[in-house]
Design a protein around this motif. Structure first.
Motif, PDB file in Angstrom:
ATOM      1  N   VAL A  55       0.826  -1.208   0.000  1.00 36.50           N
ATOM      2  CA  VAL A  55       0.000   0.000   0.000  1.00 36.50           C
ATOM      3  C   VAL A  55       0.856   1.252   0.000  1.00 36.50           C
ATOM      4  O   VAL A  55       0.587   2.216  -0.727  1.00 36.50           O
ATOM      5  CB  VAL A  55      -0.941  -0.008   1.224  1.00 36.50           C
ATOM      6  CG1 VAL A  55      -1.628   1.345   1.384  1.00 36.50           C
ATOM      7  CG2 VAL A  55      -1.982  -1.113   1.091  1.00 36.50           C
ATOM      8  N   LEU A  95      -3.445   5.163   5.858  1.00 39.82           N
ATOM      9  CA  LEU A  95      -3.057   3.961   5.130  1.00 39.82           C
ATOM     10  C   LEU A  95      -2.722   2.839   6.113  1.00 39.82           C
ATOM     11  O   LEU A  95      -3.094   1.678   5.907  1.00 39.82           O
ATOM     12  CB  LEU A  95      -1.865   4.250   4.208  1.00 39.82           C
ATOM     13  CG  LEU A  95      -2.160   5.123   2.984  1.00 39.82           C
ATOM     14  CD1 LEU A  95      -0.878   5.378   2.199  1.00 39.82           C
ATOM     15  CD2 LEU A  95      -3.202   4.449   2.084  1.00 39.82           C
ATOM     16  N   SER A 108      -5.923   1.480   7.473  1.00 42.06           N
ATOM     17  CA  SER A 108      -6.630   0.595   6.545  1.00 42.06           C
ATOM     18  C   SER A 108      -6.013  -0.799   6.515  1.00 42.06           C
ATOM     19  O   SER A 108      -6.730  -1.799   6.409  1.00 42.06           O
ATOM     20  CB  SER A 108      -6.629   1.198   5.134  1.00 42.06           C
ATOM     21  OG  SER A 108      -5.327   1.191   4.565  1.00 42.06           O
TER      22      SER A 108
END
Length: 384
Positions: A264, A286, A289
């Motif tokens: 990511v 991020l 997530s």
């Protein structure tokens, strides 16, 4: 032996009540165990015994120093060694860094026994003074003979590790899956001491599960049961270290979370899950997530465990339990939503984030059981 161990100190008449043997049989057996040096007589120093008239009731207990037993927990980065006496009391412990997390079998044997030898030496004795070694490692393991079908710690599959260890070790070596031995430790020393049916889920580099049914470890016919980490949660999903795709571990294990984070973020800026967790707490969306995905997958795994086993208790253990991303209320709530709905509470889920030495204590406790069985069999043969 089991009755004595569980009680700590117990009179012969109470052993008869607990086992169903006649007092005469108990007297005969304990006489043999006394002669073999496995147990010893004591006069309990408690108010109840002091209040009785006449001669105090003599109790018996295990002879702690009759045997020294080592337990080894093989992690991804650290080897933890703990030596116990026959009563399960700590004698000495040490931890050693692992230079190579995946070893060929010959190197594996050498590294394990070297760690045990150094720990014994630090306690003022040698590995030759041990009566047994319990080895806890990740993988698919047939505990009866120490055969390793597969382990993330070995470069080879289908290794008769029990035979290799026995050939190199001066004492018997007993090998089992690490999650099984965490369950053993929880049953003897942890939060499940009074339970006979519970499940431990371990989350570290990989994901494991230990199942206790009627007070005993359930392993499966081939030693390949209880592999929650390798149950499938997504068809053709992420690659697992076992070589298959879509395993729960491929989303929840340390390596899987870091792999997703690097994918990511586009760069490897986090060395461990702790670093990623700190970033999430500091507002990195991020990072949030990535951890949320792992948590959702774990919730699915927890729901599956409840639906299949309906245990008295589920215990979450392992290094990741030092962080809250896998056991926040929303994760437990998500699991509850996926459990078959009835008008009864879901089994409780507790976190026990104990360290590697407690995992090693489970391995040592397993070895104590096995050494006890060996000594009893020797007495039986001698009697014949």
């Amino acid at each position: 032996m089991d009755s004595i161990r569980s009680a700590g100190e117990i009179a012969r008449i109470d052993i008869a009540d607990a086992t169903g043997f006649s007092p005469a049989t108990v007297t005969a057996i304990t006489s043999e165990l006394l002669n073999a040096g496995l147990i010893e007589e004591i006069i309990p120093e408690n108010k109840q015994s002091q209040s009785r008239r006449g001669r105090p009731r003599v109790a018996i207990k295990l002879a702690g120093r009759s045997h020294l037993i080592a337990g080894v927990k093989l992690g991804h980065k650290v080897i933890s060694v703990l030596v116990l006496d026959f009563e399960g009391q700590d004698v000495v412990s040490q931890e050693f860094p692992i230079a190579n997390p995946r070893m060929d079998p010959a190197e594996f044997v050498e590294v394990m026994l070297e760690a045990v030898s150094k720990t014994c030496e630090s306690g003022g004795f040698t590995i030759n003074d041990l009566s047994g070694i319990g080895l806890s490692m990740a993988g698919l393991i047939h505990a009866t003979d120490g055969f390793v079908h597969w382990s993330s710690s070995l470069t080879e599959r289908n290794v008769d590790m029990g035979a290799l260890m026995e050939k190199a070790s001066p004492c018997p070596v007993f090998i089992d899956n690490d999650a099984n031995l965490v369950a053993k430790a929880e049953h003897l020393f942890g939060v499940a001491r009074n339970l006979e049916n519970f499940i431990v889920i371990t989350i570290e580099h990989g994901v494991g599960m230990g199942i206790i049914i009627d007070g005993k470890i359930y392993r499966g016919i081939r030693g390949c049961g209880a592999e929650l980490g390798h149950t499938k949660v997504q068809l053709e999903g992420a690659l697992c270290q076992c070589g298959q795709r879509g395993c729960l571990e491929a989303y929840v294990g340390d390596y899987a979370i870091l792999r997703e984070a690097h994918s990511v973020l586009g760069e490897e800026i986090h060395e461990d899950v702790g670093s990623l967790y700190d970033a999430a707490n500091n507002g990195d969306q991020l990072a949030v997530s990535v951890l949320d995905r792992a948590a959702r997958m774990l919730a699915l795994g927890l729901a599956n465990v409840v639906n299949i086993f309906d245990p008295e208790l589920i215990i979450l253990a392992g290094a990741q339990m030092s962080y809250r991303h896998l056991y926040e209320d929303k994760i437990i709530d998500a699991a509850k939503q996926q459990v078959v709905q009835i008008d009864a509470e879901m089994p409780p889920i507790r976190v026990h984030a104990w360290g590697d030495l407690m995992w090693a204590k489970g391995a040592a406790a397993y070895a104590i059981d096995q050494v006890s069985a060996l000594k009893v069999r020797e007495l039986s043969r001698n009697a014949d």
